[in-house]
Design an enzyme around this catalytic site. Structure first.
Site, mmCIF file in Angstrom:
data_model
loop_
_atom_site.group_PDB
_atom_site.id
_atom_site.type_symbol
_atom_site.label_atom_id
_atom_site.label_comp_id
_atom_site.label_asym_id
_atom_site.label_seq_id
_atom_site.Cartn_x
_atom_site.Cartn_y
_atom_site.Cartn_z
ATOM 1 N N HIS A 140 0.872 -1.277 0.157
ATOM 2 C CA HIS A 140 -0.102 -0.022 -0.102
ATOM 3 C C HIS A 140 0.885 1.212 0.126
ATOM 4 C CE1 HIS A 140 -2.790 2.679 2.217
ATOM 5 N NE2 HIS A 140 -3.308 2.816 1.058
ATOM 6 N N GLU A 152 3.103 0.267 3.008
ATOM 7 C CA GLU A 152 2.549 -0.864 4.060
ATOM 8 C C GLU A 152 2.531 -2.003 3.456
ATOM 9 O OE1 GLU A 152 -0.744 1.225 7.234
ATOM 10 O OE2 GLU A 152 -1.279 0.953 5.047
ATOM 11 N N ASN A 190 -4.726 4.063 7.552
ATOM 12 C CA ASN A 190 -6.232 4.407 7.279
ATOM 13 C C ASN A 190 -7.038 3.977 8.483
ATOM 14 O OD1 ASN A 190 -6.116 5.546 4.796
ATOM 15 N ND2 ASN A 190 -6.316 3.533 3.668
HETATM 16 N N1 3HC Z 1 9.416 15.755 -8.465
HETATM 17 C C1 3HC Z 1 10.368 15.623 -7.743
HETATM 18 N N2 3HC Z 1 10.225 16.283 -6.351
HETATM 19 C C2 3HC Z 1 9.179 17.120 -6.158
HETATM 20 C C3 3HC Z 1 8.206 17.054 -6.977
HETATM 21 C C4 3HC Z 1 8.413 16.524 -8.495
HETATM 22 N N3 3HC Z 1 7.530 16.505 -9.344
HETATM 23 N N4 3HC Z 1 7.210 17.951 -6.660
HETATM 24 C C5 3HC Z 1 7.553 18.311 -5.110
HETATM 25 N N5 3HC Z 1 8.735 17.788 -5.153
HETATM 26 C C6 3HC Z 1 9.488 17.821 -4.095
HETATM 27 C C7 3HC Z 1 9.760 19.331 -3.560
HETATM 28 O O1 3HC Z 1 10.894 19.966 -4.313
HETATM 29 C C8 3HC Z 1 9.980 19.331 -2.172
HETATM 30 O O2 3HC Z 1 11.338 18.745 -1.824
HETATM 31 P P1 3HC Z 1 12.075 19.193 -0.415
HETATM 32 O O3 3HC Z 1 11.321 19.127 0.740
HETATM 33 O O4 3HC Z 1 13.452 18.863 -0.443
HETATM 34 O O5 3HC Z 1 12.101 20.900 -0.720
HETATM 35 C C9 3HC Z 1 9.057 18.180 -1.548
HETATM 36 O O6 3HC Z 1 8.788 17.336 -2.763
HETATM 37 C C10 3HC Z 1 7.741 18.746 -1.239
HETATM 38 O O7 3HC Z 1 7.080 19.541 -2.192
HETATM 39 P P2 3HC Z 1 6.260 20.821 -2.046
HETATM 40 O O8 3HC Z 1 7.245 21.970 -1.435
HETATM 41 O O9 3HC Z 1 5.970 21.421 -3.503
HETATM 42 O O10 3HC Z 1 5.145 20.630 -1.378
HETATM 43 P P3 3HC Z 1 4.535 20.432 0.092
HETATM 44 O O11 3HC Z 1 5.797 20.883 0.961
HETATM 45 O O12 3HC Z 1 3.295 21.165 0.288
HETATM 46 O O13 3HC Z 1 4.418 18.776 0.036
HETATM 47 C C11 3HC Z 1 3.139 16.969 0.207
HETATM 48 C C12 3HC Z 1 3.633 18.353 -0.638
HETATM 49 C C13 3HC Z 1 4.510 15.804 0.101
HETATM 50 C C14 3HC Z 1 2.015 16.313 -0.649
HETATM 51 C C15 3HC Z 1 2.821 17.269 1.454
HETATM 52 O O14 3HC Z 1 1.897 18.326 1.627
HETATM 53 C C16 3HC Z 1 2.351 16.350 2.320
HETATM 54 O O15 3HC Z 1 2.992 15.523 2.725
HETATM 55 N N6 3HC Z 1 0.737 16.210 2.535
HETATM 56 C C17 3HC Z 1 -0.018 15.095 2.999
HETATM 57 C C18 3HC Z 1 -0.118 13.866 2.242
HETATM 58 C C19 3HC Z 1 -0.684 12.711 2.744
HETATM 59 O O16 3HC Z 1 -0.975 12.851 4.039
HETATM 60 N N7 3HC Z 1 -1.050 11.609 1.811
HETATM 61 C C20 3HC Z 1 -1.315 10.561 2.329
HETATM 62 C C21 3HC Z 1 -2.630 10.428 1.894
HETATM 63 S S1 3HC Z 1 -3.503 9.041 2.555
HETATM 64 C C22 3HC Z 1 -3.232 7.648 1.383
HETATM 65 O O17 3HC Z 1 -2.676 8.159 0.342
HETATM 66 C C23 3HC Z 1 -3.736 6.487 1.430
HETATM 67 C C24 3HC Z 1 -4.830 6.343 0.836
HETATM 68 O O18 3HC Z 1 -5.152 4.817 0.940
HETATM 69 C C25 3HC Z 1 -6.046 6.930 1.150
#
Ligand code: 3HC
Length: 296
Positions: A140, A152, A190
């Site tokens: 996952h 996971e 989850n």
């Molecule tokens: N390629 C490479 N690296 C990238 C990139 C890309 N296209 N886009 C962004 N990055 C890098 C950035 O450069 C940055 O790197 P750094 O930390 O070294 O500076 C890092 O990724 C974070 O990017 P941003 O600064 O643009 O954005 P944020 O700091 O807002 O982070 C996020 C974005 C990682 C999505 C963060 O907001 C986050 O962790 N959000 C929570 C997401 C979450 O909880 N997901 C789980 C959902 S539940 C799930 O999926 C389970 C399912 O079963 C429902």
């Protein structure tokens, strides 16, 4: 067993991310979709993510090219015949997943490992519909797959321990941090995340706070990277709704029951970022919170 060639079933939000990280980590990867249109959209998403990474200086241009050269798209299950591991990431629906595995197995080599990216369905229930429940695990990933470190890994009471170890090693090779979970609906993350997210919707329904204030509250008060509504819009309100229903069916506890507003949003097509509308409206930048509850 060494995992070399990887197959991915489904090139949606999760499947495209999984195919990208597999190819980026050096695996020849083939991703399957049911139609050419869906496949093209998924492959375009991968291309855009890599281009965005190049613009940010996170991905070298030659790494992008090498990744794309290792990636193939198909609508034909036979193209996955020689994969060592196939990861399923199709719609969160048991019959659809079982059918995909059964079609795949008609051509897949006997020693190949099957994995499901399900976030809520029973791994056991899926594995027993295949001819190889001993070679079946849950794998996952989290959204957005290329950025989220966690995976996971779920074993069932039938999973061969060697298969679990092989998949664990594979996940580490993708640069992910694997954690182990038993086959219980929702696994670890989850099980804790879904009740929290559903409670945020209930708080909104009860007028405890606005969308923006609840999001800010959890972001600044708890240090979460994004608030629950921004997260719901990212993951998909429809996807989270299906997950909640499956978890409610399993546990019969109110904390997993999707609130009425959520059901109505799903019915109305307010699925989050992917439909341009969810708790926020994405027609403009920055997105505006939707005022459907306070509008008189
Ligand atoms: N390629 C490479 N690296 C990238 C990139 C890309 N296209 N886009 C962004 N990055 C890098 C950035 O450069 C940055 O790197 P750094 O930390 O070294 O500076 C890092 O990724 C974070 O990017 P941003 O600064 O643009 O954005 P944020 O700091 O807002 O982070 C996020 C974005 C990682 C999505 C963060 O907001 C986050 O962790 N959000 C929570 C997401 C979450 O909880 N997901 C789980 C959902 S539940 C799930 O999926 C389970 C399912 O079963 C429902």
């Amino acid at each position: 067993m060494e995992i070399r060639k990887v197959g991915v079933l489904g090139c949606g939000l999760m499947g495209s991310g999984i195919a990208q990280v597999a190819a980026q980590s050096g695996h020849p990867t083939t991703v399957l979709e049911v139609s050419k249109e869906l496949l093209d959209a998924g492959l375009k998403r991968i291309d855009q993510f890599l281009s965005n990474g190049v613009s940010r200086g996170k991905v070298r241009p030659e790494e992008k090219q090498a990744t794309l050269s290792r990636l193939a798209g198909t609508t034909d299950y036979a193209a996955l015949a020689d994969c060592d591991l196939v990861i399923e990431a199709v719609v969160e629906n048991l019959p659809a997943k079982q059918e995909a595995f059964q079609r795949l197995e008609r051509t897949l080599k006997p020693e190949a490992i099957l994995a499901s990216n399900t976030s809520s369905l029973s791994i056991t229930e899926m594995s027993v519909a295949t001819k190889r429940p001993q070679r079946f695990v849950g794998l996952h990933f989290f959204n957005p797959v290329p950025l989220m470190k966690l995976v996971e890994i779920t074993r069932t009471i039938q999973t061969d321990p060697e298969v679990e170890e092989t998949v664990l090693k594979f996940a580490k090779g993708l640069g992910k941090v694997p954690i182990r979970a038993l086959d219980r609906t929702g696994f670890i993350v989850n099980r804790l995340l879904v009740p929290y997210i559903l409670d945020a919707i209930r708080a909104l329904e009860e007028g405890v706070g606005t969308i923006v204030d609840i999001d800010q509250g959890m972001k600044l008060g708890c240090g979460h990277p994004m608030g629950p509504f921004t997260l719901l819009d990212l993951v998909g309100i429809d996807t989270t709704y299906y997950i909640a229903n499956i978890m409610f069916d399993e546990f019969r506890e109110r904390r997993f029951a999707p609130p009425p507003l959520m059901k109505r949003m799903v019915l109305a097509g307010f699925h989050g970022r992917k439909t341009g509308k969810g708790f926020y409206d994405y027609a403009s930048e920055p997105p505006k919170p939707n005022d459907f509850l306070t509008r008189s």
